[in-house]
Design an enzyme around this catalytic site. Structure first.
Site, short mmCIF file in Angstrom:
data_model
loop_
_atom_site.label_atom_id
_atom_site.label_comp_id
_atom_site.label_asym_id
_atom_site.label_seq_id
_atom_site.Cartn_x
_atom_site.Cartn_y
_atom_site.Cartn_z
N LEU A 1 -33.28 -19.29 23.03
CA LEU A 1 -33.00 -18.01 22.37
C LEU A 1 -33.07 -16.85 23.35
O LEU A 1 -33.55 -15.76 23.02
CB LEU A 1 -33.94 -17.81 21.19
CG LEU A 1 -33.87 -18.92 20.13
CD1 LEU A 1 -34.93 -18.73 19.05
CD2 LEU A 1 -32.48 -18.98 19.50
N GLY B 1 -28.16 -17.59 23.37
CA GLY B 1 -28.56 -18.36 22.20
C GLY B 1 -28.86 -17.46 21.00
O GLY B 1 -28.44 -17.74 19.87
N SER C 1 -17.11 -18.96 26.35
CA SER C 1 -16.83 -17.79 27.18
C SER C 1 -16.85 -16.52 26.35
O SER C 1 -16.56 -16.54 25.16
CB SER C 1 -15.47 -17.91 27.85
OG SER C 1 -15.22 -16.75 28.60
N LYS D 1 -13.69 -25.02 31.06
CA LYS D 1 -14.47 -23.77 31.15
C LYS D 1 -14.69 -23.41 32.62
O LYS D 1 -14.63 -22.24 33.01
CB LYS D 1 -15.81 -23.93 30.42
CG LYS D 1 -16.80 -22.77 30.62
CD LYS D 1 -16.25 -21.46 30.11
CE LYS D 1 -17.17 -20.27 30.03
NZ LYS D 1 -18.20 -20.02 30.97
N HIS E 1 -11.48 -22.03 33.85
CA HIS E 1 -11.36 -20.70 33.24
C HIS E 1 -12.13 -19.69 34.11
O HIS E 1 -11.62 -18.61 34.44
CB HIS E 1 -11.93 -20.73 31.82
CG HIS E 1 -12.25 -19.39 31.24
ND1 HIS E 1 -13.38 -18.67 31.62
CD2 HIS E 1 -11.62 -18.62 30.34
CE1 HIS E 1 -13.40 -17.52 30.97
NE2 HIS E 1 -12.34 -17.47 30.18
N ASN E 2 -13.35 -20.04 34.48
CA ASN E 2 -14.15 -19.12 35.29
C ASN E 2 -13.53 -18.93 36.67
O ASN E 2 -13.58 -17.84 37.24
CB ASN E 2 -15.58 -19.63 35.43
CG ASN E 2 -16.38 -19.41 34.16
OD1 ASN E 2 -15.82 -19.29 33.08
ND2 ASN E 2 -17.70 -19.36 34.27
#
Ligand code: NBP
Length: 485
Positions: A16, A20, A134, A188, A191-192
């Site tokens: 968290l 998160g 993302s 991903k 993508h980055n």
């Protein structure tokens, strides 16, 4: 907040910190009951204290209680630091879960780790989904772009939940099943990588306008805001205008002038390039962008070189004999062309990775889910969707009729800008290398024939001929006749 005795949660979030917490709040805001757990209980308590009223949360302070608070099949998203922490949490969850439960890793994992973890979990009858997420902290809260891999069956269960929290563009949620095991984290990663190149080309355009045409940051912000109304309409152009407009409260200077020009990186760009090297895909734009960040951070070496290296005869902006308006427009078009190459190369890497691992990734789906929520979201992605609609086997995005037509208008300004940058002595590594890639791709003949000749000369590595089948070697240290091998 709901008492744990009353109901079970549809989804759980472990970890968290910023990502998160925001993801948990996003789920809760869409009406889901969300189980939450963090290793240090303070973060769980803070989330509930600050945001518990936003929806139904079931907080737990042990993994066992967390797992017990989930509806079956249990679904838990891990948002902890990538690497060892992720492995630790996966194993804790797997121990407490039962057959058929689903563990989702939403962190930035290396896709080969995801392949390993998926196999380990499969052997324990747990479903494991590596999902690229993302959009940063804002996206996690309001609607990210989500790239889940893993078993197709998990997608059947998870899909509706993920669709409910993803960004939506033209009625389509920015999430889809990408492919088995590591496919989600692989795309991903790329993508980055594309994000690195996109950021760098924007930086290069800024550099030319600032130190070539001598424009002030606020004036360049206006130019970027204008560009954001056309073909370059994108989140990254939009936020660049915001950054350029920002004034430092302490000094009164433009913030960009007081930020140390040493770009950081967390690793996904580097992974993209390493993987491209292994796959043999020339992602030169992404590579130059990663190296540009590395060079910017070589502060001692830069300090030693500053003012010491000969520049040769440089031109000034006035020497170029251009109006500022002409220059700005040429830079815009060169940026567009270089960006197109970076995306084309990124999609090539995804295709190669998908072929290598037999993932069946659909590039059209990717372009669709990148239109919203993620950092590279851009109007331009609609054109990429159309390109793959017209031809799903497109050999290169550059060959799509629409982009090919655009390139007819872009190529002359692009060449001019690369020339101007060289004459002004301003580095534009992605503009330049992308043009070299483009000229290589369209070339009748490449110097690779010379390289093959050299390899055969010193190492008898052989070569192929253009006029007949077979593999050949010239007897370089003998009578120089050719033999077929
Ligand atoms: P961080 O990457 O900063 O990780 C902090 C979280 O990991 C805390 O909840 C911490 O618990 C937990 N954690 C650690 Br560290 N070691 C642990 C362990 N051994 N066992 C259990 N928990 C452990 O958080 P973040 O920035 O929210 O990012 C989460 C993930 O999302 C990362 O993989 C990141 O790469 C990815 N991501 C981040 C962004 C972004 O914009 N930040 C964007 C996209 C993806 P503690 O409170 O007990 O220390």
């Amino acid at each position: 907040m709901t008492s744990q005795n009353e109901q079970l949660a549809q989804i759980g979030v472990v970890g968290l910190a910023v990502m998160g917490s925001n993801l948990a709040r996003n789920f809760a805001s869409r009406g889901h009951t969300v189980a939450v757990y963090n290793r240090s209980p303070e973060k769980t308590r803070t989330l509930i204290a600050d945001h518990g009223s936003e929806g139904d949360f079931l907080p737990s302070e042990t993994v066992e209680d967390f797992v017990a608070s989930l509806e079956r099949p249990r679904k838990a998203i891990i948002m902890v630091q990538a690497g060892k922490a992720t492995d630790a949490v996966i194993n804790q969850l797997a121990d407490a879960m039962d057959d058929g439960d689903i563990i989702i890793d939403g962190g930035n994992a290396l896709f080969t780790d995801t392949i390993r973890r998926e196999k380990e979990m499969r052997e324990r009858n747990r479903h494991f989904v590596g999902a690229g997420i993302s959009g940063g902290e804002e996206g996690a809260l309001t609607g990210p772009s989500i790239m889940p891999g893993g078993p197709k069956e998990s997608w059947e269960t998870l899909g509706p939940l993920l669709e409910s929290i993803a960004a939506v563009v033209d009625g389509t949620p920015c999430v889809t099943h990408i492919g088995p095991d590591g496919a989600g984290h692989f795309v991903k990663m790329v993508h980055n990588g594309i994000e690195y190149a996109d950021m760098q080309v924007i930086g290069e355009a800024y550099q030319l306008l600032r130190f070539g045409a001598g424009m002030e940051p606020a004036e360049i912000a206006d130019v970027f805001a204008e560009w954001n109304k056309g073909d370059l309409d994108s989140y990254l152009i939009e936020i660049t205008a915001e950054v350029l407009r920002q004034v430092d409260a302490e000094t009164g200077k433009p913030l960009v002038d007081v930020i140390l020009d040493a770009a950081g990186q967390k690793g996904t760009g580097r992974w993209t390039v390493k993987e491209a090297l292994d796959l043999g895909v020339p992602t030169t734009g992404i590579g130059e962008a990663v190296f540009a960040r590395a060079l910017s951070s070589s502060l001692d070496q830069r300090a030693a070189a500053k003012g010491k290296l000969p520049t040769g005869a440089l031109k000034t902006f006035e020497d170029l004999g251009l109006s500022k308006e002409e220059f700005i427009e040429d830079v815009r078009l060169a940026l567009y062309a270089s960006k197109l190459v970076a995306y084309s190369q990124g999609f090539d890497e995804i295709q190669a990775g998908s072929d290598e691992h037999d993932w069946g990734v659909d590039p059209r789906d990717l372009a669709t889910i990148w239109r919203g929520g993620c950092i590279i979201r851009a109007k331009f992605l609609n054109r990429i969707v159309e390109a793959y609609d017209n031809d799903s086997d497109l050999p290169s995005l550059l060959l799509d009729p629409y982009f090919n037509g655009e390139l007819k208008d872009l190529i002359d300004p692009w060449r001019k800008v690369v020339l101007y940058a060289t004459q002004l002595g301003l580095p534009a590594p992605v503009f330049t290398s992308s043009l070299a890639y483009y000229d290589s791709l369209r070339a009748e003949r490449l110097p690779a024939a010379i390289v093959q000749g050299q390899r055969d000369f010193f190492g008898a590595h052989t070569y192929k001929r253009i006029d007949k089948e077979g593999t050949f070697h010239t007897l370089w240290s003998g009578d120089r006749s050719e033999i077929e091998v």
